[in-house]
Design a protein around this motif. Structure first.
Motif, PDB file in Angstrom:
ATOM      1  N   ARG A  16      14.033  17.008  40.560  1.00 19.36           N
ATOM      2  CA  ARG A  16      12.940  17.844  41.439  1.00 19.36           C
ATOM      3  C   ARG A  16      11.484  18.021  40.405  1.00 19.36           C
ATOM      4  NH1 ARG A  16      14.275  23.977  43.445  1.00 19.36           N
ATOM      5  NH2 ARG A  16      16.411  23.084  44.494  1.00 19.36           N
ATOM      6  N   GLU A 152      10.506  17.266  45.857  1.00 16.37           N
ATOM      7  CA  GLU A 152       9.338  17.921  45.878  1.00 16.37           C
ATOM      8  C   GLU A 152       8.424  16.948  47.025  1.00 16.37           C
ATOM      9  OE1 GLU A 152       7.729  20.713  44.959  1.00 16.37           O
ATOM     10  OE2 GLU A 152       9.220  21.284  43.234  1.00 16.37           O
ATOM     11  N   GLU A 215      17.785  18.686  48.745  1.00 15.73           N
ATOM     12  CA  GLU A 215      18.020  18.064  47.552  1.00 15.73           C
ATOM     13  C   GLU A 215      19.242  17.160  48.202  1.00 15.73           C
ATOM     14  OE1 GLU A 215      16.548  19.124  43.947  1.00 15.73           O
ATOM     15  OE2 GLU A 215      17.930  20.406  44.285  1.00 15.73           O
TER      16      GLU A 215
END
Length: 383
Positions: A16, A152, A215
């Protein structure tokens, strides 16, 4: 057990907020100095974030779904003119697909940075459309050398599109259970991918900013794609390639809409796999009469041999209900008039190994049901 399994080789970098770092490192590792960044206009900001450490020789933003041949030819010429030695594709399946089309004839390596859950980045499958016909093939030159996953970059993906894209990944999982080259390894990866996507999509719907769920979606779509790359293209994908290439229907939404009907068609012929899929989606099948919630959920009596299939279909339907998933092809411009041509094209492309023999009758019925959003049940095909 007796099978042959193929594992594709590529680097996967998962983290991330680390896309720019990983992309720069991979460009350096490949010894490249003239990168071409491919990203549609709507994803320019994300592309600039992921390629912040690069000095691109070329920015390319002409990205069209189903990769029209003329667009691929134009991008290849531009890559040659700018002496491109690596492509960094940032976006969804159409973006990755264009990079693959360029790599198919040039051999230029690809660094893929997915912002959706399509999964194309983990396969050596390419596809292009010419004169209303989508052609696909397998070639190791199109397999991205590296894949960078950064949740992200997917957090601005709208919930509705996240659901459709994730269900496209789910379709990779389901198709890989019985595709022409399916094996126990493909099936294990596919079932874990289905489990992860089921949880991820529920989480994204509950909270669009839930990066842990996003995720999980990236993890699930990667497993889905790896299993699909090895197992090959099953009936579901053949149907959707026809609908996309010939009728220009949107890729993710088409896959999401068609999937429950293909599952309802095939699952009764593979009850063990159907039971494992139901379990992966959170509903265990133990055969006890008191646990036959599947029949009650569908409002239908369920024969003994159809119980695992009904459980799998009902489990998938529950996910669709929670996520308000796409449910009818008519919403995307398909109509009754297109069904005869679609059936003809699907029959030519359908794999002979499909668990249920493919006929004009059952494909026509499937498309009619998907057109209107009729509730998918095993009884539609197994009355």
């Amino acid at each position: 057990m007796h099978f042959t399994h193929t594992t594709l080789g590529q680097r996967v970098l998962f983290g991330r907020g680390r896309a720019a770092e990983y992309v720069a490192a991979e460009v350096e590792r490949l010894g490249a100095s003239h990168p071409m960044v491919i990203a549609g206009e709507s994803e320019r900001a994300l592309a600039e974030t992921a390629s912040a450490s690069l000095k691109p020789a070329l920015w390319w933003d002409k990205v069209v779904q189903h990769v029209p041949k003329e667009v691929a030819d134009e991008a290849r010429s531009a890559a040659s003119d700018h002496a491109v030695d690596v492509m960094v594709c940032i976006g969804g399946g159409s973006t990755t697909g264009l990079a693959k089309a360029v790599a198919l004839t040039t051999g230029i390596p690809i660094i893929a940075v997915p912002t959706t859950y399509a999964g194309s980045e983990a396969t050596n499958v390419w596809g292009m459309t010419e004169e209303r016909t989508k052609t696909t093939g397998v070639d190791d030159r199109v397999l991205p050398a590296s894949v960078v996953y950064d949740a992200e970059l997917s957090k601005t993906l709208p919930v509705g599109l996240s659901v459709a894209s994730g269900l496209n990944g789910m379709a990779h999982c389901v198709d890989s259970l019985w595709a022409p080259k399916a094996d126990p390894i493909n099936q294990a990866l596919a079932l874990e991918g289905a489990r992860a996507l089921n949880l991820a999509l529920r989480g994204i719907v509950a909270g669009a900013d839930d990066l842990a769920a996003r995720e999980q979606a990236l993890y699930g779509c990667y497993l889905a794609a790896v299993s699909f790359a090895s197992a090959g293209s099953g009936l579901h994908h053949k149907i959707c390639h026809v609908l996309g290439g010939t009728f220009d229907l949107p890729h993710a939404q088409t896959h999401a809409t068609v999937l429950p009907y293909v599952l309802a068609l095939n699952a009764p012929a593979v009850p063990e796999l159907a039971a494992r899929l139901a379990a992966a989606l959170g509903h265990h099948v133990d055969g006890a009469p008191e646990d036959r919630w599947a029949a009650a959920l569908q409002g239908l009596p369920v024969a003994e041999g159809q119980y695992p299939a009904s459980a799998a279909v009902a489990a998938l339907r529950d996910l669709y209900r929670v996520t308000q998933a796409p449910s009818q092809l008519s919403a995307y411009g398909f109509s009754n008039d297109g069904i005869p041509e679609a059936v003809e094209r699907v029959l030519k492309a359908a794999p002979a190994s499909n668990p249920v023999p493919v006929t004009g009758e059952n494909i026509s019925a499937l498309l009619h049901q998907a057109l209107t959003g009729e509730v998918p049940t095993v009884s539609l095909f197994n009355s």
